[in-house]
Design a protein around this motif. Structure first.
Motif, PDB file in Angstrom:
ATOM      1  N   GLN A 122       0.827  -1.202   0.000  1.00  0.00           N
ATOM      2  CA  GLN A 122       0.000   0.000   0.000  1.00  0.00           C
ATOM      3  C   GLN A 122       0.862   1.254   0.000  1.00  0.00           C
ATOM      4  OE1 GLN A 122      -2.444   0.959  -1.276  1.00  0.00           O
ATOM      5  NE2 GLN A 122      -4.224   0.625   0.031  1.00  0.00           N
ATOM      6  N   ARG A 123       2.013   1.194   0.679  1.00  0.00           N
ATOM      7  CA  ARG A 123       2.876   2.376   0.688  1.00  0.00           C
ATOM      8  C   ARG A 123       3.513   2.605  -0.687  1.00  0.00           C
ATOM      9  NH1 ARG A 123       6.817   1.833   5.180  1.00  0.00           N
ATOM     10  NH2 ARG A 123       6.246  -0.373   5.329  1.00  0.00           N
ATOM     11  N   VAL A 124       3.827   1.511  -1.388  1.00  0.00           N
ATOM     12  CA  VAL A 124       4.328   1.648  -2.761  1.00  0.00           C
ATOM     13  C   VAL A 124       3.231   2.246  -3.652  1.00  0.00           C
ATOM     14  CG1 VAL A 124       5.110   0.394  -4.821  1.00  0.00           C
ATOM     15  CG2 VAL A 124       6.040  -0.201  -2.557  1.00  0.00           C
ATOM     16  N   ALA A 125       1.992   1.792  -3.432  1.00  0.00           N
ATOM     17  CA  ALA A 125       0.865   2.339  -4.217  1.00  0.00           C
ATOM     18  C   ALA A 125       0.707   3.833  -3.941  1.00  0.00           C
ATOM     19  CB  ALA A 125      -0.424   1.588  -3.891  1.00  0.00           C
ATOM     20  N   ILE A 126       0.907   4.235  -2.706  1.00  0.00           N
ATOM     21  CA  ILE A 126       0.821   5.659  -2.361  1.00  0.00           C
ATOM     22  C   ILE A 126       1.970   6.418  -3.036  1.00  0.00           C
ATOM     23  CG2 ILE A 126       0.966   7.356  -0.475  1.00  0.00           C
ATOM     24  CD1 ILE A 126      -0.450   5.252   1.322  1.00  0.00           C
ATOM     25  N   ALA A 127       3.171   5.838  -2.985  1.00  0.00           N
ATOM     26  CA  ALA A 127       4.323   6.476  -3.638  1.00  0.00           C
ATOM     27  C   ALA A 127       4.060   6.636  -5.131  1.00  0.00           C
ATOM     28  CB  ALA A 127       5.593   5.639  -3.409  1.00  0.00           C
ATOM     29  N   ARG A 128       3.452   5.623  -5.723  1.00  0.00           N
ATOM     30  CA  ARG A 128       3.134   5.690  -7.156  1.00  0.00           C
ATOM     31  C   ARG A 128       2.168   6.844  -7.454  1.00  0.00           C
ATOM     32  NH1 ARG A 128       0.328   0.585 -10.046  1.00  0.00           N
ATOM     33  NH2 ARG A 128      -1.272   1.128  -8.507  1.00  0.00           N
ATOM     34  N   ALA A 129       1.158   6.982  -6.605  1.00  0.00           N
ATOM     35  CA  ALA A 129       0.197   8.075  -6.795  1.00  0.00           C
ATOM     36  C   ALA A 129       0.890   9.427  -6.607  1.00  0.00           C
ATOM     37  CB  ALA A 129      -0.971   7.926  -5.821  1.00  0.00           C
ATOM     38  N   LEU A 130       1.734   9.535  -5.588  1.00  0.00           N
ATOM     39  CA  LEU A 130       2.401  10.810  -5.284  1.00  0.00           C
ATOM     40  C   LEU A 130       3.366  11.234  -6.381  1.00  0.00           C
ATOM     41  CD1 LEU A 130       3.281  10.388  -1.492  1.00  0.00           C
ATOM     42  CD2 LEU A 130       1.398  11.711  -2.501  1.00  0.00           C
ATOM     43  N   ALA A 131       3.999  10.246  -7.024  1.00  0.00           N
ATOM     44  CA  ALA A 131       4.996  10.551  -8.052  1.00  0.00           C
ATOM     45  C   ALA A 131       4.375  11.316  -9.223  1.00  0.00           C
ATOM     46  CB  ALA A 131       5.653   9.266  -8.547  1.00  0.00           C
ATOM     47  N   MET A 132       3.079  11.131  -9.425  1.00  0.00           N
ATOM     48  CA  MET A 132       2.401  11.851 -10.513  1.00  0.00           C
ATOM     49  C   MET A 132       2.128  13.304 -10.135  1.00  0.00           C
ATOM     50  SD  MET A 132       2.185   9.664 -12.950  1.00  0.00           S
ATOM     51  CE  MET A 132       0.920  10.161 -14.128  1.00  0.00           C
ATOM     52  N   LYS A 133       2.507  13.680  -8.916  1.00  0.00           N
ATOM     53  CA  LYS A 133       2.301  15.041  -8.406  1.00  0.00           C
ATOM     54  C   LYS A 133       0.858  15.513  -8.558  1.00  0.00           C
ATOM     55  CE  LYS A 133       6.970  16.129  -8.098  1.00  0.00           C
ATOM     56  NZ  LYS A 133       8.106  16.339  -8.982  1.00  0.00           N
ATOM     57  N   PRO A 134      -0.058  14.760  -8.006  1.00  0.00           N
ATOM     58  CA  PRO A 134      -1.471  15.153  -8.120  1.00  0.00           C
ATOM     59  C   PRO A 134      -1.768  16.331  -7.185  1.00  0.00           C
ATOM     60  CG  PRO A 134      -1.281  13.281  -6.644  1.00  0.00           C
ATOM     61  CD  PRO A 134       0.110  13.574  -7.145  1.00  0.00           C
ATOM     62  N   THR A 135      -2.845  17.051  -7.480  1.00  0.00           N
ATOM     63  CA  THR A 135      -3.265  18.097  -6.544  1.00  0.00           C
ATOM     64  C   THR A 135      -4.306  17.550  -5.578  1.00  0.00           C
ATOM     65  OG1 THR A 135      -4.871  18.857  -8.160  1.00  0.00           O
ATOM     66  CG2 THR A 135      -2.772  20.005  -8.108  1.00  0.00           C
ATOM     67  N   VAL A 136      -4.911  16.427  -5.997  1.00  0.00           N
ATOM     68  CA  VAL A 136      -5.924  15.782  -5.164  1.00  0.00           C
ATOM     69  C   VAL A 136      -5.578  14.307  -5.076  1.00  0.00           C
ATOM     70  CG1 VAL A 136      -8.386  15.272  -4.923  1.00  0.00           C
ATOM     71  CG2 VAL A 136      -7.666  17.353  -6.110  1.00  0.00           C
ATOM     72  N   ILE A 137      -5.711  13.720  -3.890  1.00  0.00           N
ATOM     73  CA  ILE A 137      -5.498  12.276  -3.794  1.00  0.00           C
ATOM     74  C   ILE A 137      -6.692  11.641  -3.091  1.00  0.00           C
ATOM     75  CG2 ILE A 137      -3.987  12.472  -1.746  1.00  0.00           C
ATOM     76  CD1 ILE A 137      -2.353  10.115  -3.077  1.00  0.00           C
ATOM     77  N   LEU A 138      -7.206  10.575  -3.730  1.00  0.00           N
ATOM     78  CA  LEU A 138      -8.378   9.881  -3.221  1.00  0.00           C
ATOM     79  C   LEU A 138      -7.940   8.538  -2.652  1.00  0.00           C
ATOM     80  CD1 LEU A 138     -10.605  10.325  -6.430  1.00  0.00           C
ATOM     81  CD2 LEU A 138     -10.445  11.900  -4.487  1.00  0.00           C
ATOM     82  N   PHE A 139      -8.382   8.219  -1.474  1.00  0.00           N
ATOM     83  CA  PHE A 139      -8.076   6.924  -0.867  1.00  0.00           C
ATOM     84  C   PHE A 139      -9.390   6.185  -0.629  1.00  0.00           C
ATOM     85  CE2 PHE A 139      -4.515   9.560   0.616  1.00  0.00           C
ATOM     86  CZ  PHE A 139      -3.423   8.727   0.448  1.00  0.00           C
ATOM     87  N   ASP A 140      -9.513   4.974  -1.153  1.00  0.00           N
ATOM     88  CA  ASP A 140     -10.731   4.198  -0.908  1.00  0.00           C
ATOM     89  C   ASP A 140     -10.422   3.045   0.044  1.00  0.00           C
ATOM     90  OD1 ASP A 140     -13.237   3.170  -0.890  1.00  0.00           O
ATOM     91  OD2 ASP A 140     -13.357   2.770  -3.041  1.00  0.00           O
TER      92      ASP A 140
END
Ligand code: ADP
Ligand code: MG
Length: 240
Positions: A143-161
């Motif tokens: 899950q932390r790798v998945a979070i790192a993957r999302a963060l690497a795209m430099k999003p302005t919004v992050i959704l967690f389900d």
């Protein structure tokens, strides 16, 4: 800012979102809570264009994404999503899971993508797992790798389900810690969770959903100490 107006979603004959109205302000943290089946995931999936609403508007930075499907690819770069089941690519190691979209979508060079991947893996405490494949990682690490993957795209919004629902308590703690660190990053964070203490501690607003409706939107202190609706009271009692 994300503005949701009069949003409805129907699957076959069943209405699963009924007149949702809410504004998500930049940089704030929102916790969406409610019983299973209340429409929480469907709302998140509408927000990042994975699901098309039956009617209503979702205006993100001035663009109504429901009626401008061409904007979806750009939107998806602005909005990261983390799922309960991690959704890592099984045949790629942790680094490649992150660099894939950076190179493919953001057209980064391999060297730059790798450097950013390492930076993000370090941020989530997984820099010792760069060449591990998903099956070699614990649930919390996945899950932390998945979070790192999302963060690497430099999003302005992050959704967690429900990012910790598949994890045992120890791993839940390490993932919640990473998420808590994000709340001061300037990103808008919207998290569907059953972790009431976490919701209470980190969110600016609690959004309580039941049966396809938003029943209550309040700061945690008010939501937990002066619960307004009978439905929310009953839900909270069942959580104890
Ligand atoms: P939650 O995340 O709060 O548990 P969901 O948004 O997943 O709720 O689901 C809300 C309702 O919509 C449920 O009754 C669910 O069965 C239904 N639903 C969700 N996705 C689909 C789908 N793709 N097709 C048909 N019904 C669906
Ligand atoms: Mg769900």
């Amino acid at each position: 800012m994300i503005k949701v107006e009069n949003l409805f979603k129907q699957f076959d004959q069943t209405e699963v979102l009924k007149n949702i109205n809410i504004e998500f302000e930049d940089g704030k943290t929102y916790a969406i809570i409610g019983s299973s089946g209340s429409g929480k995931s469907t709302l998140l999936r509408c927000l990042n264009g994975l699901e098309k609403p039956t009617s209503g508007k979702i205006v993100i930075d001035g663009v109504d994404i429901v009626h401008n499907e061409k904007t979806l690819p750009v939107l998806r770069q602005k909005i990261g999503m983390v799922f309960q089941s991690f959704n890592l690519f099984a045949h790629m190691n942790a680094t490649d899971n992150i660099t894939f979209a950076l190179m493919k979508v953001k057209k980064m060079s391999e060297a730059d993508a790798k450097q950013l991947a390492l930076e993000k893996l370090t941020e989530v405490g997984c820099d010792h797992r760069t060449t591990h494949y998903p099956h070699q990682l614990s649930g919390g690490e996945k899950q932390r790798v998945a979070i790192a993957r999302a963060l690497a795209m430099k999003p302005t919004v992050i959704l967690f389900d429900e990012p910790t629902s598949a994890l045992d308590p120890e791993m839940t703690v390490e993932v919640l810690k990473v998420m808590k660190n994000l709340t001061n990053s300037g990103m808008t964070i919207i998290v569907v969770t059953h972790e009431m203490n976490f919701a209470k501690e980190v969110s600016d607003l609690i959004i309580y959903m039941d049966n396809g409706e938003i029943v209550e939107i309040n700061p945690p202190k008010i939501f937990f100490e002066q619960t307004q609706s009978e439905r929310a009271k009953k839900f909270l009692n069942n959580m104890l």
